[in-house]
Design a protein around this motif. Structure first.
Motif, PDB file in Angstrom:
ATOM      1  N   THR A  57       0.778  -1.176   0.094  1.00 23.80           N
ATOM      2  CA  THR A  57       0.035   0.140  -0.164  1.00 23.80           C
ATOM      3  C   THR A  57       0.749   1.488  -0.203  1.00 23.80           C
ATOM      4  OG1 THR A  57      -0.202  -0.063   2.302  1.00 23.80           O
ATOM      5  CG2 THR A  57      -1.978  -1.033   1.225  1.00 23.80           C
ATOM      6  N   ASP A  83     -13.778   5.610  -0.714  1.00 27.52           N
ATOM      7  CA  ASP A  83     -14.468   4.722  -1.137  1.00 27.52           C
ATOM      8  C   ASP A  83     -16.008   5.541  -1.745  1.00 27.52           C
ATOM      9  OD1 ASP A  83     -16.340   2.837  -2.109  1.00 27.52           O
ATOM     10  OD2 ASP A  83     -15.149   1.057  -0.983  1.00 27.52           O
ATOM     11  N   THR A 105      -8.961   4.445   3.301  1.00 23.75           N
ATOM     12  CA  THR A 105      -9.684   3.779   2.525  1.00 23.75           C
ATOM     13  C   THR A 105     -11.277   3.649   2.528  1.00 23.75           C
ATOM     14  OG1 THR A 105      -7.982   2.221   2.489  1.00 23.75           O
ATOM     15  CG2 THR A 105     -10.012   1.287   1.470  1.00 23.75           C
ATOM     16  N   GLN A 119     -14.831  -1.360  -2.223  1.00 24.09           N
ATOM     17  CA  GLN A 119     -14.348  -1.709  -3.604  1.00 24.09           C
ATOM     18  C   GLN A 119     -12.924  -1.050  -3.874  1.00 24.09           C
ATOM     19  OE1 GLN A 119     -16.188  -3.892  -5.424  1.00 24.09           O
ATOM     20  NE2 GLN A 119     -17.539  -3.876  -3.470  1.00 24.09           N
ATOM     21  N   GLU A 120     -12.440  -0.299  -2.917  1.00 26.06           N
ATOM     22  CA  GLU A 120     -11.044   0.165  -3.097  1.00 26.06           C
ATOM     23  C   GLU A 120      -9.843  -0.743  -3.436  1.00 26.06           C
ATOM     24  OE1 GLU A 120     -10.263   4.057  -3.338  1.00 26.06           O
ATOM     25  OE2 GLU A 120     -12.272   3.635  -3.942  1.00 26.06           O
ATOM     26  N   LYS A 121      -8.905  -0.252  -3.981  1.00 20.74           N
ATOM     27  CA  LYS A 121      -7.952  -1.310  -4.383  1.00 20.74           C
ATOM     28  C   LYS A 121      -7.065  -1.675  -3.057  1.00 20.74           C
ATOM     29  CE  LYS A 121      -4.565   2.528  -5.368  1.00 20.74           C
ATOM     30  NZ  LYS A 121      -3.742   2.568  -4.130  1.00 20.74           N
ATOM     31  N   ASP A 122      -7.009  -0.763  -2.057  1.00 16.23           N
ATOM     32  CA  ASP A 122      -6.615  -1.225  -0.689  1.00 16.23           C
ATOM     33  C   ASP A 122      -7.432  -1.738   0.320  1.00 16.23           C
ATOM     34  OD1 ASP A 122      -3.871  -0.210  -1.749  1.00 16.23           O
ATOM     35  OD2 ASP A 122      -4.413   1.738  -0.844  1.00 16.23           O
ATOM     36  N   ARG A 123      -8.377  -2.345  -0.350  1.00 14.00           N
ATOM     37  CA  ARG A 123      -9.514  -3.029   0.582  1.00 14.00           C
ATOM     38  C   ARG A 123      -8.903  -4.035   1.718  1.00 14.00           C
ATOM     39  NH1 ARG A 123     -10.660  -4.451  -4.455  1.00 14.00           N
ATOM     40  NH2 ARG A 123     -10.637  -6.288  -5.010  1.00 14.00           N
TER      41      ARG A 123
END
Length: 389
Positions: free
Chosen positions: A15, A50, A46, A80-84
């Motif tokens: 991250t 979102d 995050t 739905q975030e890339k760093d979820r």
């Protein structure tokens, strides 16, 4: 090292990208505390980022997030975030938070609480006045500077005054955040986000989006230069803060982002590319800055160099001309004056620190090279981002 702590460092590298190397270069238990601090705030951020989370759910999530640190099973699977993954596997992070010393826990939970409340406040309102710009930047970045400084002092690697002087710590965060906001004008516009304060842009246009149009370039540059000048007022505090640091690993950790920021801000000043693409410093330039920013004398020289590079670009017709030149003169004075603390960092670096600096530069070069292809469509070759994230 526990399995959960190893996983935390995996998440850190996933991250924070290039700055993971700087965090992992910190000494002793401070390294783990800053790693967990970063991941907790990354999870909080995050949630804020979102846009698929409804406001009536997001607001209490942000306001109560600090309490989840003491709920062993709490996790969030609706992002739905890339760093979820930092939300979906939050129990791994929270257990390591609870494994930290109480002095570290107290700092992290307090900053998380204050930041969550501040993020919730700005969810439904835009940044209006310059005062609100400072307030927003305080919530999302100044508090990070305050928290890190308190962690440095709690570790006893730095004196209590480092953590106690929240004004200087806040300025460290505000300088970085304002530089990011200034640089990211076009990207934010393309994603329907606006962080330039209305008090500034309304002096030159009826809409912030107008600056992306060629016919509004002169107005856009006037607003840009006003905001750059405002960001520059934090640089004297940055110099004062860095001059207090005693531990080499802490100094490197703090100084590298600041010299990258002054180089980026210098590149942005009076630059039409802010409205046409992404202004980035060259890869080789970034690595050189990382290698050089290891003592106070070098950092002052870097700050003096990049601030003075702005002077020839100041136009007498620019509305902020006098204030800009005043700030640049003040920064030059602060950069050149002697400091009772400076001698601490002017010693020759040991082979260990030289090796660490070389490793950091190599890691950073790998990251910058890997991202060059991805950014080639919007930026000229040979440039790089100021931050890894």
């Amino acid at each position: 090292m526990t399995e959960s702590l190893r996983t935390c460092y995996v998440y850190l590298n996933q991250t924070s990208r290039s700055f993971a190397a700087v965090i992992q270069a910190l000494d002793g238990e401070l390294r783990h505390a800053v790693c967990i601090f970063y991941l907790v705030l990354r999870a909080l951020d995050t949630v804020e980022d979102d846009m698929t989370i409804p406001l009536d759910r997001k607001v209490p999530l942000l306001q109560d997030f600090h309490s989840f640190l003491y709920q062993p099973e709490w996790r969030f699977t609706g992002s739905q975030e890339k760093d979820r993954q930092v939300l979906e596997d939050f129990p791994t992070i929270s257990v390591e938070f609870r494994n930290l010393g109480q002095e570290y826990q107290d700092v992290i939970v307090d900053i998380c609480r204050r930041m969550g409340v501040g993020m919730a406040e700005f969810l439904e309102k835009k940044v209006g006045s310059m005062t609100e710009w400072d307030k927003y930047c305080h919530y999302v970045a100044g508090l990070v500077g305050v928290g890190l400084s308190q962690l440095f002092s709690a570790s006893q690697l730095e004196e209590p005054e480092v953590g106690g002087d929240t004004e200087l710590a806040n300025s460290m965060g505000l300088f970085l955040q304002k530089t990011n906001i200034i640089r990211d004008y076009l990207e934010d516009q393309q994603q329907s986000r606006a962080f330039w304060p209305q008090e500034a842009w309304s002096k030159f246009s009826s809409g912030l989006e107008d600056f992306a149009e060629p016919q509004h370039l002169s107005s856009g540059l006037a607003c840009l230069n006003l905001l750059v000048t405002d960001a520059l007022r934090h640089v004297p505090d940055v110099i004062s803060y860095l001059s207090r640091l005693r531990n080499q690993s802490v100094f490197n950790f703090c100084a590298i982002p600041q010299v990258m920021a002054i180089a980026t801000l210098s590149a942005c000043y009076n630059n039409p590319m802010v409205f046409q693409g992404v202004v980035k410093i060259r890869k080789g330039q970034a690595v050189t800055l990382m290698m050089q920013a290891t003592n106070m004398g070098a950092v002052k020289s870097i700050i003096a160099q990049y601030s003075q590079e702005m002077v020839p670009k100041v136009c007498v017709s620019d509305p902020s001309c006098e204030r800009t030149l005043h700030m640049l003169a003040l920064i030059r004075e602060r950069s050149l004056c002697g400091d009772s603390h400076t001698h601490t960092h002017t010693h020759h670096l040991s082979p260990v620190y030289l090796s660490a600096a070389m490793l950091l530069a190599a890691l950073s070069w790998q990251y910058l090279s890997a991202t060059a292809t991805a950014t080639a469509t919007t930026t000229p070759p040979g440039t790089t981002d100021m931050q890894g994230h």
